[in-house]
Design a protein around this motif. Sequence first.
Motif, PDB file in Angstrom:
ATOM      1  N   THR A 246      -4.470  47.273 -29.887  1.00 59.17           N
ATOM      2  CA  THR A 246      -3.457  46.336 -29.361  1.00 59.17           C
ATOM      3  C   THR A 246      -3.654  44.985 -29.810  1.00 59.17           C
ATOM      4  O   THR A 246      -4.592  44.560 -30.620  1.00 59.17           O
ATOM      5  CB  THR A 246      -3.268  46.341 -27.798  1.00 59.17           C
ATOM      6  OG1 THR A 246      -4.969  45.476 -27.554  1.00 59.17           O
ATOM      7  CG2 THR A 246      -3.374  47.453 -27.124  1.00 59.17           C
ATOM      8  N   GLU A 247      -2.801  44.246 -29.934  1.00 57.01           N
ATOM      9  CA  GLU A 247      -3.008  42.888 -30.392  1.00 57.01           C
ATOM     10  C   GLU A 247      -4.007  42.066 -29.610  1.00 57.01           C
ATOM     11  O   GLU A 247      -4.800  41.384 -30.223  1.00 57.01           O
ATOM     12  CB  GLU A 247      -1.605  41.937 -30.058  1.00 57.01           C
ATOM     13  CG  GLU A 247      -1.477  40.687 -30.698  1.00 57.01           C
ATOM     14  CD  GLU A 247      -0.039  39.930 -30.567  1.00 57.01           C
ATOM     15  OE1 GLU A 247       1.056  40.556 -30.552  1.00 57.01           O
ATOM     16  OE2 GLU A 247      -0.089  38.581 -30.528  1.00 57.01           O
ATOM     17  N   GLU A 248      -4.186  42.328 -28.290  1.00 58.21           N
ATOM     18  CA  GLU A 248      -5.167  41.624 -27.569  1.00 58.21           C
ATOM     19  C   GLU A 248      -6.616  42.065 -28.063  1.00 58.21           C
ATOM     20  O   GLU A 248      -7.461  41.063 -28.252  1.00 58.21           O
ATOM     21  CB  GLU A 248      -4.988  41.944 -26.226  1.00 58.21           C
ATOM     22  CG  GLU A 248      -3.723  41.330 -25.209  1.00 58.21           C
ATOM     23  CD  GLU A 248      -2.517  41.998 -25.798  1.00 58.21           C
ATOM     24  OE1 GLU A 248      -2.625  43.265 -26.072  1.00 58.21           O
ATOM     25  OE2 GLU A 248      -1.513  41.431 -25.949  1.00 58.21           O
ATOM     26  N   GLN A 249      -6.761  43.436 -28.192  1.00 59.50           N
ATOM     27  CA  GLN A 249      -7.988  43.770 -28.905  1.00 59.50           C
ATOM     28  C   GLN A 249      -8.189  43.352 -30.065  1.00 59.50           C
ATOM     29  O   GLN A 249      -9.419  42.925 -30.508  1.00 59.50           O
ATOM     30  CB  GLN A 249      -7.764  45.572 -28.802  1.00 59.50           C
ATOM     31  CG  GLN A 249      -8.914  46.208 -29.470  1.00 59.50           C
ATOM     32  CD  GLN A 249      -8.743  46.891 -30.794  1.00 59.50           C
ATOM     33  OE1 GLN A 249      -7.662  46.608 -31.551  1.00 59.50           O
ATOM     34  NE2 GLN A 249      -9.514  47.708 -31.149  1.00 59.50           N
TER      35      GLN A 249
ATOM     36  N   LEU B 240      -7.264  40.302 -31.527  1.00 61.26           N
ATOM     37  CA  LEU B 240      -7.609  38.998 -31.350  1.00 61.26           C
ATOM     38  C   LEU B 240      -9.030  38.700 -30.681  1.00 61.26           C
ATOM     39  O   LEU B 240      -9.812  37.811 -31.147  1.00 61.26           O
ATOM     40  CB  LEU B 240      -6.419  38.424 -30.773  1.00 61.26           C
ATOM     41  CG  LEU B 240      -5.133  38.440 -31.489  1.00 61.26           C
ATOM     42  CD1 LEU B 240      -3.953  37.699 -30.859  1.00 61.26           C
ATOM     43  CD2 LEU B 240      -5.520  37.586 -32.781  1.00 61.26           C
ATOM     44  N   LYS B 241      -9.119  39.596 -29.647  1.00 59.86           N
ATOM     45  CA  LYS B 241     -10.426  39.431 -28.912  1.00 59.86           C
ATOM     46  C   LYS B 241     -11.713  39.711 -30.059  1.00 59.86           C
ATOM     47  O   LYS B 241     -12.723  38.711 -30.063  1.00 59.86           O
ATOM     48  CB  LYS B 241     -10.377  40.438 -27.721  1.00 59.86           C
ATOM     49  CG  LYS B 241     -11.672  40.264 -27.048  1.00 59.86           C
ATOM     50  CD  LYS B 241     -11.271  40.474 -25.553  1.00 59.86           C
ATOM     51  CE  LYS B 241     -12.781  39.864 -24.974  1.00 59.86           C
ATOM     52  NZ  LYS B 241     -12.431  39.064 -23.753  1.00 59.86           N
TER      53      LYS B 241
ATOM     54  N   HIS C 281     -11.897  36.908 -32.646  1.00 62.36           N
ATOM     55  CA  HIS C 281     -12.588  35.679 -31.884  1.00 62.36           C
ATOM     56  C   HIS C 281     -14.210  35.734 -31.921  1.00 62.36           C
ATOM     57  O   HIS C 281     -14.998  34.777 -31.874  1.00 62.36           O
ATOM     58  CB  HIS C 281     -11.942  35.254 -30.851  1.00 62.36           C
ATOM     59  CG  HIS C 281     -10.803  34.346 -31.240  1.00 62.36           C
ATOM     60  ND1 HIS C 281     -10.571  33.073 -31.502  1.00 62.36           N
ATOM     61  CD2 HIS C 281      -9.278  34.945 -31.192  1.00 62.36           C
ATOM     62  CE1 HIS C 281      -9.422  32.685 -31.803  1.00 62.36           C
ATOM     63  NE2 HIS C 281      -8.506  33.803 -31.802  1.00 62.36           N
TER      64      HIS C 281
ATOM     65  N   TRP D 157      -0.689  41.658 -36.299  1.00 59.46           N
ATOM     66  CA  TRP D 157      -1.850  41.251 -35.627  1.00 59.46           C
ATOM     67  C   TRP D 157      -3.082  40.680 -36.373  1.00 59.46           C
ATOM     68  O   TRP D 157      -3.811  39.921 -36.331  1.00 59.46           O
ATOM     69  CB  TRP D 157      -2.458  42.120 -34.705  1.00 59.46           C
ATOM     70  CG  TRP D 157      -1.474  43.112 -33.774  1.00 59.46           C
ATOM     71  CD1 TRP D 157      -0.207  42.641 -33.696  1.00 59.46           C
ATOM     72  CD2 TRP D 157      -1.406  44.609 -33.292  1.00 59.46           C
ATOM     73  NE1 TRP D 157       0.467  43.673 -32.927  1.00 59.46           N
ATOM     74  CE2 TRP D 157      -0.160  44.602 -32.699  1.00 59.46           C
ATOM     75  CE3 TRP D 157      -2.353  45.618 -33.208  1.00 59.46           C
ATOM     76  CZ2 TRP D 157       0.022  45.884 -31.865  1.00 59.46           C
ATOM     77  CZ3 TRP D 157      -2.053  46.617 -32.644  1.00 59.46           C
ATOM     78  CH2 TRP D 157      -1.053  46.769 -32.178  1.00 59.46           C
TER      79      TRP D 157
ATOM     80  N   LYS E  59      -2.133  37.393 -37.566  1.00 55.60           N
ATOM     81  CA  LYS E  59      -2.466  36.398 -36.468  1.00 55.60           C
ATOM     82  C   LYS E  59      -4.049  36.069 -36.323  1.00 55.60           C
ATOM     83  O   LYS E  59      -4.432  35.011 -36.181  1.00 55.60           O
ATOM     84  CB  LYS E  59      -1.971  36.888 -35.110  1.00 55.60           C
ATOM     85  CG  LYS E  59      -1.611  35.810 -34.182  1.00 55.60           C
ATOM     86  CD  LYS E  59      -0.822  36.397 -32.932  1.00 55.60           C
ATOM     87  CE  LYS E  59      -0.535  35.284 -32.046  1.00 55.60           C
ATOM     88  NZ  LYS E  59      -0.014  35.833 -30.667  1.00 55.60           N
TER      89      LYS E  59
ATOM     90  N   GLU F  32      -5.701  32.267 -36.674  1.00 56.74           N
ATOM     91  CA  GLU F  32      -6.360  31.679 -35.636  1.00 56.74           C
ATOM     92  C   GLU F  32      -7.991  31.394 -35.830  1.00 56.74           C
ATOM     93  O   GLU F  32      -8.577  30.956 -35.276  1.00 56.74           O
ATOM     94  CB  GLU F  32      -6.244  32.845 -34.228  1.00 56.74           C
ATOM     95  CG  GLU F  32      -5.030  32.629 -33.929  1.00 56.74           C
ATOM     96  CD  GLU F  32      -4.983  33.283 -32.399  1.00 56.74           C
ATOM     97  OE1 GLU F  32      -5.948  33.750 -31.786  1.00 56.74           O
ATOM     98  OE2 GLU F  32      -3.565  33.602 -32.061  1.00 56.74           O
TER      99      GLU F  32
END
Length: 264
Positions: free
Chosen positions: A30-33, A35-36, A39, A73, A76, A80
């Motif tokens: 997922t996008e959240e996964q 990015l997490k 980071h 993703w 992004k 970031e």
Amino acid sequence: MENNKEQRKWLDDFGLDHPLVIAGPCSAETEEQVLKIAHQLKDTDATVLRAGIWKPRTRPGNFEGVGALGLKWLKKAKEETGMLTTTEVANAHHVDLALENDVDILWIGARTTVSPFIVQDIADALKGTDKTVLVKNPVNPDLSLWLGAVERFHTADIKNLGVIHRGFSAYEKTKYRNNPEWQIAIELQNKFPDLPLILDPSHIAGRRDIIFDLCQTALDLNYDGLMVETHHTPDDAWSDAAQQITPATLVQIMKDLKIRKEVS
Ligand code: PEP
Ligand code: MN
């Protein structure tokens, strides 16, 4: 293929340290996964974020990747965190999409390296670009097939090249998911000492507890880098859960590894 220092110039051009560390999940989920994890890796030794978005699974019915959506993703995550990105491409269409979305480094999977026609199609799709391509060893222990794939990229004028050692399948069960057969990678390294050589301990191990030892062996053998599957919650991963480690574990591993300072 002649030996050629040009092939490793991308390490300097990207400003990558020794050893190069590529980390990130087996699959973008997922996008959240994505990015997490990016980071969590941002301020570690990992400078390149990996995530598979097209997943060639040996048997049907398993998760086969999120597809092109995942490229956004990765983009992004790059914006970031400033990390470089890499993903697997398994046909010429994947190459076009990856180029459109600024993926920095492309890798050729073990199931693709075995197929000269597909490797040639991918090489042709990359002609005229300055993309960096990393070629995984074929699934079977065949040095010629590995060299042949590298030569197809070289002949297509892809100057920025490297290889990834991810182990070889065998019928007999061993402690490894894929036997390292170190001598095959060493033979390749002897033939082409300028070609950056990266270890993928994750697909050799198939389990997390021997990742460190595999990394140490690779550094002792003067490998240029490591590609380690890393997930914020490894047990929940949608593919290759047993072999993924957390970014925190990766940090610990990098701290504990004895790294040879002299780089030839
Ligand atoms: C991967 O890197 O997740 C992968 C599928 O690798 P391989 O081609 O080495 O099996
Ligand atoms: Mn994997």
